[in-house]
Design an enzyme around this catalytic site. Structure first.
Site, PDB file in Angstrom:
ATOM      1  CE  LYS A  17      12.135  65.553  57.706  1.00 53.94           C
ATOM      2  NZ  LYS A  17      10.870  65.162  58.255  1.00 53.94           N
ATOM      3  CB  VAL A  19      14.937  75.283  57.186  1.00 45.63           C
ATOM      4  CG1 VAL A  19      15.699  76.358  56.424  1.00 45.63           C
ATOM      5  CG2 VAL A  19      14.562  75.790  58.569  1.00 45.63           C
ATOM      6  CG  ASP A  71       8.716  71.811  60.581  1.00 47.91           C
ATOM      7  OD1 ASP A  71       9.762  72.463  60.406  1.00 47.91           O
ATOM      8  OD2 ASP A  71       8.700  70.637  60.967  1.00 47.91           O
ATOM      9  CG  ASP A 149      10.933  57.521  62.437  1.00 46.06           C
ATOM     10  OD1 ASP A 149      12.008  56.977  62.706  1.00 46.06           O
ATOM     11  OD2 ASP A 149      10.742  58.757  62.481  1.00 46.06           O
ATOM     12  N   GLY A 360       3.799  81.690  78.100  1.00 47.11           N
ATOM     13  CA  GLY A 360       4.072  80.501  78.896  1.00 47.11           C
ATOM     14  C   GLY A 360       2.879  80.124  79.746  1.00 47.11           C
ATOM     15  CB  CYS A 387       0.800  85.821  75.721  1.00 48.61           C
ATOM     16  SG  CYS A 387      -0.797  85.016  75.903  1.00 48.61           S
ATOM     17  N   GLY A 389       3.796  87.516  79.313  1.00 49.66           N
ATOM     18  CA  GLY A 389       4.642  88.681  79.601  1.00 49.66           C
ATOM     19  C   GLY A 389       3.834  89.937  79.879  1.00 49.66           C
ATOM     20  CG  MET A 390      -0.428  92.302  78.960  1.00 52.94           C
ATOM     21  SD  MET A 390      -1.615  92.620  77.631  1.00 52.94           S
ATOM     22  CE  MET A 390      -3.148  92.571  78.561  1.00 52.94           C
ATOM     23  CG  HIS A 513       1.479  84.455  71.084  1.00 51.89           C
ATOM     24  ND1 HIS A 513       2.565  84.166  71.876  1.00 51.89           N
ATOM     25  CD2 HIS A 513       0.389  84.059  71.769  1.00 51.89           C
ATOM     26  CE1 HIS A 513       2.148  83.602  72.996  1.00 51.89           C
ATOM     27  NE2 HIS A 513       0.831  83.519  72.959  1.00 51.89           N
ATOM     28  CD  GLU A 515       5.168  85.062  69.564  1.00 57.73           C
ATOM     29  OE1 GLU A 515       4.764  86.248  69.694  1.00 57.73           O
ATOM     30  OE2 GLU A 515       4.928  84.175  70.406  1.00 57.73           O
TER      31      GLU A 515
HETATM   32  N1  GLN Z   1      -0.872  81.067  80.621  1.00 65.19           N
HETATM   33  C1  GLN Z   1      -1.456  82.275  80.138  1.00 65.19           C
HETATM   34  C2  GLN Z   1      -2.887  82.071  79.676  1.00 65.19           C
HETATM   35  O1  GLN Z   1      -3.304  80.974  79.452  1.00 65.19           O
HETATM   36  C3  GLN Z   1      -0.627  82.876  79.032  1.00 65.19           C
HETATM   37  C4  GLN Z   1      -0.594  82.064  77.797  1.00 65.19           C
HETATM   38  C5  GLN Z   1       0.453  82.490  76.852  1.00 65.19           C
HETATM   39  O2  GLN Z   1       1.416  83.149  77.223  1.00 65.19           O
HETATM   40  N2  GLN Z   1       0.348  82.072  75.612  1.00 65.19           N
HETATM   41  O3  GLN Z   1      -3.618  83.012  79.506  1.00 65.19           O
END
Ligand code: GLN
Length: 539
Positions: A17, A19, A71, A149, A360, A387, A389-390, A513, A515
């Site tokens: 929906k 998309v 979305d 629903d 994460g 994030c 990942g850094m 981020h 992305e």
């Molecule tokens: N958990 C990490 C923080 O809160 C990274 C958050 C994230 O990757 N968006 O800073």
């Protein structure tokens, strides 16, 4: 003009929906209309910020720091509708406001009810977006959930009232259903008939039906559906599965004249359409020749939606680099258990050409990510850290370059002696989850001569954040004098926004981020360079 289009769905969820609504928005924009997109989410959470990515997929972040449903990411990729807090309406927000008003005595002793108080609040929020800019022509309102629903009833009732108040040539209903295939490829229309009946039962006669079907519906089937659902024949459309890319969907709708039919119903002239950008995206997609394998080492890899914008941004980068990006999803816990990154990532394992560690939260699988980063650094494999990942890059650098065995983030170890990543000082002590983060748009300042600067080609870089923890400034000197490069900073608060590995083809981590701002027609510069380097090294 201020026309309204409500997009609802029936039969089952996950029909695309979002998309479909976005593709319609793209087509209307291609004809020069100013479009705004709104998502109504029937859940009681105030926003998506506290929801687990496992359950609900990624949290999409807007410039103004709203933590929204994914979305909105589709809207951002397909349309140029400005997106902010106002474009994401949840049951939680609506009730929050109504209950607050009730406590403040706003309702003057009246009994506060779903109709009219909740529905009025929904309508007010929708119209606030529709009327925010005088130049808005059409507002597309996607109603989450499936008709039938319990939760979505107030939103559909608000839609019914608005269609009634504004008249059918100013507000209309687009309903998306499923045409399943049974037995020997027989298409079944009954669930769609029932779905439209459910809409009618709520007082809404859909004006346009989009049927998700395995093949294009023929005229006989369309007429049959039209007859049983009170729909004009030319108002029944097919949304079939796309082989190459979802970015072909605007073209599929265009060929069926979906936008023309809708414009006619809204009493608007169909100006000439410029669909070339979408044709170009599809052309780029079909002419990709090489493949690049990117290992996404994360903790939420089971659910594709958890890293939705990251995967889309990789796809966009692939378009610009002429390569198909193969996503190799690797559970970081596996690397952690196995302890042998080479076996999992290297030639005899996933044989990846690049590693991406996405954002994460929480402790699980962190050591696996650190091992993956070390492997990429040692083996000169392109690495992109977003994030978290850094943070992983910083922990790896502390542990394996500086020899600080204890190097960690206080997110994972409160008692570490070498907290290379730690909480923003002003946030220490905040207990309220949701809304306590560094959220939304910040302007980073790129350091000339870095890969970061090369990617953006400019000094001021505006990207979106969603995190609590930061590079610890107390270790900045030791980190940089041992070679780690700072690619960007946020001078106002003296924060590090990006780091890079020295003597490495491309190892970049960013605190934000990127992305979220990547589009099929304009890939995020960092994703583009990451993929370009991975491609070139593979050649
Ligand atoms: N958990 C990490 C923080 O809160 C990274 C958050 C994230 O990757 N968006 O800073």
């Amino acid at each position: 003009m201020n026309k309204l289009i409500f997009v609802s769905g029936g039969v089952c969820s996950s029909l695309g929906k979002g998309v479909a609504a976005s593709s319609l928005g793209a087509l209307l924009e291609s004809r020069g209309f100013n479009v705004r997109m709104v998502k109504c989410d029937p859940y009681i959470n105030v926003d998506a910020g506290t929801m687990s990515p496992y359950q609900h997929g990624e949290v999409y972040v807007t410039d103004d720091g709203a933590e929204t449903d994914l979305d909105l990411g589709n809207y951002a990729r397909f349309t140029s509708s400005p997106l902010s807090k106002a474009n994401s309406i949840t049951t939680g927000q609506v009730y929050n406001t109504v209950i607050r008003k009730e406590r403040e005595g706003h309702y003057l002793g009246r009994c506060v009810q779903v109709i009219p108080h909740i529905t009025d609040e929904i309508k007010a929020r929708i119209m606030a977006v529709a009327k925010e800019n005088a130049d808005t022509d059409i507002t597309i309102v996607e109603i989450g959930g499936t008709v039938g629903d319990i939760e979505s009833i107030p939103f559909l009732e608000a839609a019914r009232q608005l269609i009634h108040e504004y008249g059918r040539n100013n507000a209309l209903s687009v309903h998306l259903t499923l045409i399943p295939e049974v037995g020997d490829g027989e298409l079944k229309t009954k669930p769609s008939q029932h779905s439209v009946k459910s809409m009618q039962g709520l007082g809404i006669q859909p004006d346009v039906l989009i049927c998700r079907a395995p093949v294009m519906l023929d005229d006989v089937t369309r007429r049959k559906i039209g007859l049983f659902t009170n729909m004009e024949n030319d108002a029944v459309f097919t949304s079939s599965n796309m082989d190459t890319t979802i970015y072909e969907i605007p073209l599929m709708f265009y060929e069926q004249k979906l936008d023309q039919v809708i414009l006619k119903k809204l009493g608007l002239e169909a100006r000439p359409a410029n669909i070339e950008p979408w044709q170009e995206v599809v052309q780029q997609a079909v002419s990709r020749k090489e493949k690049v394998r990117v290992g996404i080492v994360g903790k939420y890899i089971e659910l594709h939606d958890s890293y939705k914008s990251v995967y889309e941004a990789l796809f966009h980068a692939g378009l610009e680099c002429g390569v198909e990006v193969e996503l190799v999803k690797i559970d970081s816990a596996r690397v952690e258990e196995n302890q042998n990154a080479e076996a999992i990532l290297g030639k005899d394992g996933a044989a990846v050409d690049g590693i991406l560690v996405p954002g994460g939260f929480g402790h699980r699988g962190i050591n696996g990510m650190v091992l993956a980063a070390k492997w990429a650094r040692d083996n000169k494999v392109p690495y992109f850290g977003i994030c978290l990942g850094m943070h992983i890059m910083l922990i790896d650098w502390g542990k394996h370059v500086l020899g600080w065995e204890d190097a960690d983030s206080t997110e994972f170890n409160q008692n570490t002696k070498k907290a290379v990543v730690s909480l923003l000082e002003e946030q220490v002590g905040l207990k309220n989850y949701g809304g306590t983060m560094r959220l939304g748009r910040y302007v980073s300042v790129a350091v000339p001569g870095t890969k970061f600067f090369a990617a953006y080609g400019t000094e001021n870089v505006s990207e979106r954040h969603r995190h609590r923890y930061e590079f610890s400034n107390q270790y900045r000197d030791e980190m940089t004098s041992s070679g780690l490069i700072i690619g960007a900073t946020y001078p106002k608060d003296d924060l590090v926004e990006s780091v890079e590995w020295p003597d490495h083809p491309w190892g970049v981590g960013v605190q934000f981020h990127p992305e979220f701002k990547s589009k099929p027609t304009a890939a995020s510069p960092l994703f583009r360079d990451f993929i370009a380097v991975a491609r070139d090294l593979k050649r």
